[in-house]
Design a protein around this motif. Structure first.
Motif, PDB file in Angstrom:
ATOM      1  N   PHE A  16       0.798  -1.138   0.030  1.00  0.00           N
ATOM      2  CA  PHE A  16      -0.103   0.073   0.168  1.00  0.00           C
ATOM      3  C   PHE A  16       0.892   1.335   0.059  1.00  0.00           C
ATOM      4  CE2 PHE A  16      -4.384   1.148   1.119  1.00  0.00           C
ATOM      5  CZ  PHE A  16      -4.308   2.489   0.947  1.00  0.00           C
ATOM      6  N   GLN A  17       0.758   1.861  -0.882  1.00  0.00           N
ATOM      7  CA  GLN A  17       1.519   3.089  -1.153  1.00  0.00           C
ATOM      8  C   GLN A  17       0.919   4.536  -0.479  1.00  0.00           C
ATOM      9  OE1 GLN A  17       4.112   2.780  -5.101  1.00  0.00           O
ATOM     10  NE2 GLN A  17       2.005   2.554  -5.538  1.00  0.00           N
ATOM     11  N   GLY A  18      -0.237   4.764  -0.629  1.00  0.00           N
ATOM     12  CA  GLY A  18      -0.995   5.969  -0.093  1.00  0.00           C
ATOM     13  C   GLY A  18      -0.096   7.206  -0.515  1.00  0.00           C
ATOM     14  N   HIS A  19       0.080   7.910   0.744  1.00  0.00           N
ATOM     15  CA  HIS A  19       0.868   9.247   0.619  1.00  0.00           C
ATOM     16  C   HIS A  19       2.401   9.023   0.597  1.00  0.00           C
ATOM     17  CE1 HIS A  19      -2.800  11.714   1.997  1.00  0.00           C
ATOM     18  NE2 HIS A  19      -2.904  11.067   1.045  1.00  0.00           N
ATOM     19  N   THR A  20       2.948   7.774   0.715  1.00  0.00           N
ATOM     20  CA  THR A  20       4.424   7.327   0.570  1.00  0.00           C
ATOM     21  C   THR A  20       4.999   7.845  -0.672  1.00  0.00           C
ATOM     22  OG1 THR A  20       4.239   5.727   2.299  1.00  0.00           O
ATOM     23  CG2 THR A  20       6.290   5.922   1.115  1.00  0.00           C
ATOM     24  N   ASP A  21       5.955   8.496  -0.945  1.00  0.00           N
ATOM     25  CA  ASP A  21       6.507   9.136  -1.952  1.00  0.00           C
ATOM     26  C   ASP A  21       7.630   8.091  -2.770  1.00  0.00           C
ATOM     27  OD1 ASP A  21       6.478  11.042  -4.136  1.00  0.00           O
ATOM     28  OD2 ASP A  21       7.861  12.542  -2.815  1.00  0.00           O
ATOM     29  N   ILE A  22       6.965   7.363  -3.342  1.00  0.00           N
ATOM     30  CA  ILE A  22       7.736   6.184  -4.280  1.00  0.00           C
ATOM     31  C   ILE A  22       8.160   6.547  -5.500  1.00  0.00           C
ATOM     32  CG2 ILE A  22       7.816   3.648  -4.695  1.00  0.00           C
ATOM     33  CD1 ILE A  22       7.709   4.337  -1.695  1.00  0.00           C
ATOM     34  N   PRO A  23       9.341   6.334  -6.075  1.00  0.00           N
ATOM     35  CA  PRO A  23       9.673   6.688  -7.179  1.00  0.00           C
ATOM     36  C   PRO A  23       9.193   5.635  -8.406  1.00  0.00           C
ATOM     37  CG  PRO A  23      11.380   5.924  -6.357  1.00  0.00           C
ATOM     38  CD  PRO A  23      10.303   6.002  -5.420  1.00  0.00           C
ATOM     39  N   LEU A  24       8.973   5.858  -9.730  1.00  0.00           N
ATOM     40  CA  LEU A  24       8.767   4.935 -10.659  1.00  0.00           C
ATOM     41  C   LEU A  24       9.998   3.791 -10.663  1.00  0.00           C
ATOM     42  CD1 LEU A  24       7.571   7.298 -13.592  1.00  0.00           C
ATOM     43  CD2 LEU A  24       6.211   6.034 -12.083  1.00  0.00           C
ATOM     44  N   ASP A  25       9.681   2.669 -11.076  1.00  0.00           N
ATOM     45  CA  ASP A  25      10.861   1.700 -11.417  1.00  0.00           C
ATOM     46  C   ASP A  25      10.904   1.890 -12.852  1.00  0.00           C
ATOM     47  OD1 ASP A  25       8.905   0.064 -12.772  1.00  0.00           O
ATOM     48  OD2 ASP A  25       8.790  -1.353 -11.218  1.00  0.00           O
ATOM     49  N   GLU A  26      12.034   1.038 -13.319  1.00  0.00           N
ATOM     50  CA  GLU A  26      12.488   1.060 -14.861  1.00  0.00           C
ATOM     51  C   GLU A  26      11.405   0.818 -15.699  1.00  0.00           C
ATOM     52  OE1 GLU A  26      15.824  -1.230 -15.609  1.00  0.00           O
ATOM     53  OE2 GLU A  26      17.217  -0.103 -14.366  1.00  0.00           O
ATOM     54  N   VAL A  27      10.515  -0.198 -15.358  1.00  0.00           N
ATOM     55  CA  VAL A  27       9.306  -0.391 -16.138  1.00  0.00           C
ATOM     56  C   VAL A  27       8.337   0.619 -16.052  1.00  0.00           C
ATOM     57  CG1 VAL A  27       7.165  -2.041 -16.177  1.00  0.00           C
ATOM     58  CG2 VAL A  27       9.390  -2.931 -15.967  1.00  0.00           C
ATOM     59  N   GLY A  28       8.022   1.210 -14.945  1.00  0.00           N
ATOM     60  CA  GLY A  28       7.280   2.383 -14.825  1.00  0.00           C
ATOM     61  C   GLY A  28       7.535   3.567 -15.713  1.00  0.00           C
ATOM     62  N   ILE A  29       9.094   3.723 -15.807  1.00  0.00           N
ATOM     63  CA  ILE A  29       9.693   4.779 -16.681  1.00  0.00           C
ATOM     64  C   ILE A  29       9.194   4.756 -18.150  1.00  0.00           C
ATOM     65  CG2 ILE A  29      11.669   6.142 -17.580  1.00  0.00           C
ATOM     66  CD1 ILE A  29      12.838   5.757 -14.733  1.00  0.00           C
ATOM     67  N   ALA A  30       9.402   3.406 -18.574  1.00  0.00           N
ATOM     68  CA  ALA A  30       9.156   3.009 -19.990  1.00  0.00           C
ATOM     69  C   ALA A  30       7.503   3.156 -20.296  1.00  0.00           C
ATOM     70  CB  ALA A  30       9.687   1.590 -20.214  1.00  0.00           C
ATOM     71  N   GLN A  31       6.766   2.757 -19.226  1.00  0.00           N
ATOM     72  CA  GLN A  31       5.211   2.639 -19.494  1.00  0.00           C
ATOM     73  C   GLN A  31       4.773   4.279 -19.701  1.00  0.00           C
ATOM     74  OE1 GLN A  31       4.109   1.099 -15.508  1.00  0.00           O
ATOM     75  NE2 GLN A  31       3.678  -0.889 -16.697  1.00  0.00           N
ATOM     76  N   ALA A  32       5.581   5.044 -18.738  1.00  0.00           N
ATOM     77  CA  ALA A  32       5.291   6.481 -18.865  1.00  0.00           C
ATOM     78  C   ALA A  32       5.545   7.230 -20.429  1.00  0.00           C
ATOM     79  CB  ALA A  32       5.789   7.295 -17.740  1.00  0.00           C
ATOM     80  N   GLN A  33       6.715   6.715 -20.645  1.00  0.00           N
ATOM     81  CA  GLN A  33       6.995   7.308 -22.034  1.00  0.00           C
ATOM     82  C   GLN A  33       6.229   6.740 -23.061  1.00  0.00           C
ATOM     83  OE1 GLN A  33      11.236   5.581 -21.827  1.00  0.00           O
ATOM     84  NE2 GLN A  33      12.325   7.611 -21.262  1.00  0.00           N
ATOM     85  N   ARG A  34       5.995   5.497 -23.021  1.00  0.00           N
ATOM     86  CA  ARG A  34       5.162   5.149 -24.152  1.00  0.00           C
ATOM     87  C   ARG A  34       3.642   5.619 -24.132  1.00  0.00           C
ATOM     88  NH1 ARG A  34       0.819   1.939 -24.355  1.00  0.00           N
ATOM     89  NH2 ARG A  34       0.435   0.692 -26.268  1.00  0.00           N
ATOM     90  N   ALA A  35       3.034   5.586 -22.963  1.00  0.00           N
ATOM     91  CA  ALA A  35       1.774   6.354 -22.799  1.00  0.00           C
ATOM     92  C   ALA A  35       1.627   7.842 -23.065  1.00  0.00           C
ATOM     93  CB  ALA A  35       1.202   6.119 -21.139  1.00  0.00           C
ATOM     94  N   ALA A  36       2.870   8.378 -22.879  1.00  0.00           N
ATOM     95  CA  ALA A  36       3.104   9.855 -23.279  1.00  0.00           C
ATOM     96  C   ALA A  36       3.089  10.168 -24.667  1.00  0.00           C
ATOM     97  CB  ALA A  36       4.197  10.393 -22.627  1.00  0.00           C
ATOM     98  N   SER A  37       3.722   9.380 -25.261  1.00  0.00           N
ATOM     99  CA  SER A  37       3.561   9.426 -26.867  1.00  0.00           C
ATOM    100  C   SER A  37       2.270   9.311 -27.562  1.00  0.00           C
ATOM    101  CB  SER A  37       4.590   8.430 -27.369  1.00  0.00           C
ATOM    102  OG  SER A  37       4.016   7.108 -27.465  1.00  0.00           O
ATOM    103  N   LEU A  38       1.380   8.251 -26.611  1.00  0.00           N
ATOM    104  CA  LEU A  38      -0.060   8.173 -27.174  1.00  0.00           C
ATOM    105  C   LEU A  38      -1.022   9.428 -26.873  1.00  0.00           C
ATOM    106  CD1 LEU A  38      -0.435   4.487 -26.308  1.00  0.00           C
ATOM    107  CD2 LEU A  38      -0.082   5.429 -28.445  1.00  0.00           C
ATOM    108  N   LEU A  39      -0.624   9.827 -25.648  1.00  0.00           N
ATOM    109  CA  LEU A  39      -1.583  11.113 -25.184  1.00  0.00           C
ATOM    110  C   LEU A  39      -1.180  12.333 -25.840  1.00  0.00           C
ATOM    111  CD1 LEU A  39      -1.658  10.147 -21.265  1.00  0.00           C
ATOM    112  CD2 LEU A  39      -3.647   9.846 -23.109  1.00  0.00           C
ATOM    113  N   ALA A  40       0.030  12.617 -26.211  1.00  0.00           N
ATOM    114  CA  ALA A  40       0.596  13.789 -26.750  1.00  0.00           C
ATOM    115  C   ALA A  40      -0.472  13.933 -28.120  1.00  0.00           C
ATOM    116  CB  ALA A  40       1.871  13.711 -27.328  1.00  0.00           C
ATOM    117  N   ALA A  41      -0.818  12.889 -28.915  1.00  0.00           N
ATOM    118  CA  ALA A  41      -1.578  12.971 -30.068  1.00  0.00           C
ATOM    119  C   ALA A  41      -2.897  13.520 -29.837  1.00  0.00           C
ATOM    120  CB  ALA A  41      -1.644  11.660 -30.765  1.00  0.00           C
TER     121      ALA A  41
END
Length: 212
Positions: free
Chosen positions: A21-46
């Motif tokens: 459970f993460q809640g308000h704890t400030d946890i960073p993205l892992d390597e997969v999360g960074i790649a997911q964000a990059q991919r999704a961002a390229s789609l949402l930018a359209a």
């Protein structure tokens, strides 16, 4: 023309993988999360967003930052878009929570945590507040968290609380889209952006189990 809001869940973290459970704890993205964000961002930018607003927690803010790099838009942070506070559960796995607090686990009410209605109110309030800044045909991207997004959407749509469980959870870096119509807000798509995946978030066990 109508205003639209994309509610975008952050990328994966190590605590997602460990079912903590993460809640308000400030946890960073892992390597997969960074790649997911990059991919999704390229789609949402359209979609040519007009504005990007994010939770101030870095897993969401860093996800939003991927879209900002492509679009050139700034990211505004808003604490009201944070995940549901988990009180004594933050940092614990679902198995640990179920073992130590069986009654609370069944109700998904963390000791010292936030009430679902309070989360729904603050997230929906933030969505409406920022959407009001848009031009009539503008698109707002809100980077937030699994439970926060689901509860905020439910409140924005005006669903009674006993029907909130009808909305399933969101996978990491998936999104839902709201559109403002003549009779209020409506849901255009939910948990979009990828093929269905297992959901690991701070949302209720039922919402997580809805995904294959």
């Amino acid at each position: 023309m109508s205003r639209r809001v994309v509610c975008w869940r952050h990328g994966r973290t190590t605590w997602n993988v460990e079912h903590r459970f993460q809640g308000h704890t400030d946890i960073p993205l892992d390597e997969v999360g960074i790649a997911q964000a990059q991919r999704a961002a390229s789609l949402l930018a359209a979609l040519r967003p007009s504005m990007i607003v994010s939770s101030d927690l870095r897993r969401a803010a860093d996800t939003a930052g991927m879209l900002a790099r492509i679009t050139g838009l700034p990211v505004t942070t808003d604490k009201d878009l944070r995940e549901r506070g988990g009180g004594e559960w933050e940092g614990l796995t679902r198995d640990q929570i179920a073992e130590r607090w069986p009654r609370e686990y069944a109700a998904w009410e963390a000791p010292g945590g936030e009430d679902v209605s309070d989360v729904a109110d603050r997230v929906s309030g933030a969505i409406r507040r920022w959407a009001a800044e848009l031009d009539p045909d503008g698109l707002l991207v809100v980077a937030s968290h699994g439970a926060a997004i689901r509860l905020g959407i439910a409140r924005t749509l005006g669903l009674p609380e006993n029907l909130w469980s009808a909305l399933g959870g969101l996978g990491n870096c998936s999104w839902s889209m709201l559109e403002e119509g003549r009779k209020g807000w409506r849901l255009l798509e939910h948990n979009a952006g990828t093929l269905p995946e297992p959901v690991s978030s701070d949302d209720t066990p039922e919402a997580a189990e809805d995904a294959p």
